[in-house]
Design a protein around this motif. Sequence first.
Motif, PDB file in Angstrom:
ATOM      1  N   LEU A  67       1.016  -1.089   0.012  1.00  0.00           N
ATOM      2  CA  LEU A  67       0.100  -0.059  -0.111  1.00  0.00           C
ATOM      3  C   LEU A  67       0.720   1.296  -0.144  1.00  0.00           C
ATOM      4  O   LEU A  67       0.299   2.334   0.054  1.00  0.00           O
ATOM      5  CB  LEU A  67      -0.928  -0.350   1.221  1.00  0.00           C
ATOM      6  CG  LEU A  67      -1.869  -1.214   1.317  1.00  0.00           C
ATOM      7  CD1 LEU A  67      -2.764  -1.045   2.651  1.00  0.00           C
ATOM      8  CD2 LEU A  67      -2.654  -1.213   0.190  1.00  0.00           C
ATOM      9  N   ASN A  68       2.183   1.034  -0.169  1.00  0.00           N
ATOM     10  CA  ASN A  68       3.017   2.224  -0.019  1.00  0.00           C
ATOM     11  C   ASN A  68       2.929   3.013  -1.457  1.00  0.00           C
ATOM     12  O   ASN A  68       2.695   2.296  -2.463  1.00  0.00           O
ATOM     13  CB  ASN A  68       4.456   1.908  -0.070  1.00  0.00           C
ATOM     14  CG  ASN A  68       5.571   2.732  -0.382  1.00  0.00           C
ATOM     15  OD1 ASN A  68       5.782   3.575  -1.356  1.00  0.00           O
ATOM     16  ND2 ASN A  68       6.272   3.126   0.845  1.00  0.00           N
ATOM     17  N   LYS A  69       2.810   4.142  -1.273  1.00  0.00           N
ATOM     18  CA  LYS A  69       2.433   4.961  -2.548  1.00  0.00           C
ATOM     19  C   LYS A  69       3.222   4.935  -3.641  1.00  0.00           C
ATOM     20  O   LYS A  69       2.827   4.898  -4.802  1.00  0.00           O
ATOM     21  CB  LYS A  69       2.424   6.526  -2.224  1.00  0.00           C
ATOM     22  CG  LYS A  69       3.765   7.324  -1.799  1.00  0.00           C
ATOM     23  CD  LYS A  69       3.557   8.796  -1.445  1.00  0.00           C
ATOM     24  CE  LYS A  69       4.918   9.125  -1.007  1.00  0.00           C
ATOM     25  NZ  LYS A  69       4.625  10.664  -0.806  1.00  0.00           N
ATOM     26  N   HIS A  70       4.684   4.704  -3.468  1.00  0.00           N
ATOM     27  CA  HIS A  70       5.681   4.377  -4.437  1.00  0.00           C
ATOM     28  C   HIS A  70       5.355   3.030  -5.230  1.00  0.00           C
ATOM     29  O   HIS A  70       5.514   2.830  -6.454  1.00  0.00           O
ATOM     30  CB  HIS A  70       6.913   4.478  -4.110  1.00  0.00           C
ATOM     31  CG  HIS A  70       7.086   5.929  -3.588  1.00  0.00           C
ATOM     32  ND1 HIS A  70       7.188   7.005  -4.172  1.00  0.00           N
ATOM     33  CD2 HIS A  70       7.929   6.379  -2.319  1.00  0.00           C
ATOM     34  CE1 HIS A  70       7.520   8.313  -3.465  1.00  0.00           C
ATOM     35  NE2 HIS A  70       7.960   7.588  -2.379  1.00  0.00           N
ATOM     36  N   VAL A  71       5.237   1.872  -4.446  1.00  0.00           N
ATOM     37  CA  VAL A  71       4.579   0.754  -4.897  1.00  0.00           C
ATOM     38  C   VAL A  71       3.378   0.715  -5.630  1.00  0.00           C
ATOM     39  O   VAL A  71       3.573   0.141  -6.906  1.00  0.00           O
ATOM     40  CB  VAL A  71       4.458  -0.339  -3.805  1.00  0.00           C
ATOM     41  CG1 VAL A  71       4.072  -1.582  -4.324  1.00  0.00           C
ATOM     42  CG2 VAL A  71       5.785  -0.304  -2.916  1.00  0.00           C
ATOM     43  N   ILE A  72       2.426   1.529  -5.124  1.00  0.00           N
ATOM     44  CA  ILE A  72       0.890   1.664  -5.930  1.00  0.00           C
ATOM     45  C   ILE A  72       1.478   2.274  -7.443  1.00  0.00           C
ATOM     46  O   ILE A  72       1.019   1.954  -8.237  1.00  0.00           O
ATOM     47  CB  ILE A  72       0.192   2.360  -5.247  1.00  0.00           C
ATOM     48  CG1 ILE A  72      -0.390   1.412  -3.866  1.00  0.00           C
ATOM     49  CG2 ILE A  72      -1.104   2.789  -5.952  1.00  0.00           C
ATOM     50  CD1 ILE A  72      -1.153   2.232  -3.162  1.00  0.00           C
ATOM     51  N   THR A  73       2.410   3.341  -7.311  1.00  0.00           N
ATOM     52  CA  THR A  73       2.565   4.292  -8.571  1.00  0.00           C
ATOM     53  C   THR A  73       3.351   3.280  -9.453  1.00  0.00           C
ATOM     54  O   THR A  73       3.126   3.500 -10.789  1.00  0.00           O
ATOM     55  CB  THR A  73       3.511   5.567  -8.165  1.00  0.00           C
ATOM     56  OG1 THR A  73       2.798   6.404  -7.147  1.00  0.00           O
ATOM     57  CG2 THR A  73       4.025   6.224  -9.379  1.00  0.00           C
TER      58      THR A  73
END
Length: 291
Positions: A67-73
């Motif tokens: 759910l880390n924003k960088h992983v999602i991006t």
Amino acid sequence: MKNSEFQPVLFMVGSMALFSLEDFFIKLLSSTMPASQIMVIMGLSGAIIFLIFAIISKQPVLSRELLNKHVITRTFADLFGALFFVGAIVLTPLSSASAILQGTPLAITAGAAIFLGETVGIRRWLAVIIGFFGILLIVKPGLADFNPLSLLAVAAVICLSVRDLATRAMKTTLPTLTISIYGFGAMAAAGLVAIPFYGEFIWPSFGEIKILMVGIASGVTAYYLLVGATRYGDASLIAPFRYSRLVFALLLSILILGERPNLMTWLGAFIVVFSGYFIVLRERNIKNVKR
């Protein structure tokens, strides 16, 4: 060159050769099978293979870090990168799409300066600008033989650059296998998104199934070799060998697909590769000075 240095170089060249082979099989299959179906089958198969490896090696498959924003991006950039690049492979000459893809390092350099605050000197900025001019030569906007669909490859470059920048910005302990599962899953999702554009799925023939299997094996093996190259090799040493992908793609497109890139495509490809190679050398020199 020492064996410890030579092995990652071989891994990188092998990876680029197999990625080119995967692109070639996608192009080949697209003449009889919807590109959306190809993406779904290859994406799901790759995700399942990496899932099995993750379970065997007891790596986490589900994690709150996803759910880390960088992983999602990164995952969404992977999705749209696959969507646009496969579209470019299917709808435009493989040689042109592969040449434009070599602009990814240029976009990463520009993006790292703009979004990550990395210092990029005037020489590298000049190389980025010259490299983008090379892409314009390949795309040929405003000319009679301009193909608007070639912009799909440009869009893929942007998405893949976002993916790599998000990877660089990630502060997570997620193992490579876990990220790979969702990377291939993103390709399958891209195929589902693309269904309205390519039509209904078909039942593949035995010959198509064989090509799919070889394509899947090529993609998965290429990814493993790439991970091995980047994990055990010095980045500044192996980075120039990424451009070998264009060499393999040109050989396949010219010798087997019968494509004949025009002079502007050749010139643009040379400019893009030269600019990217210059940036790699500059970054390597800067790192050596800092040491």
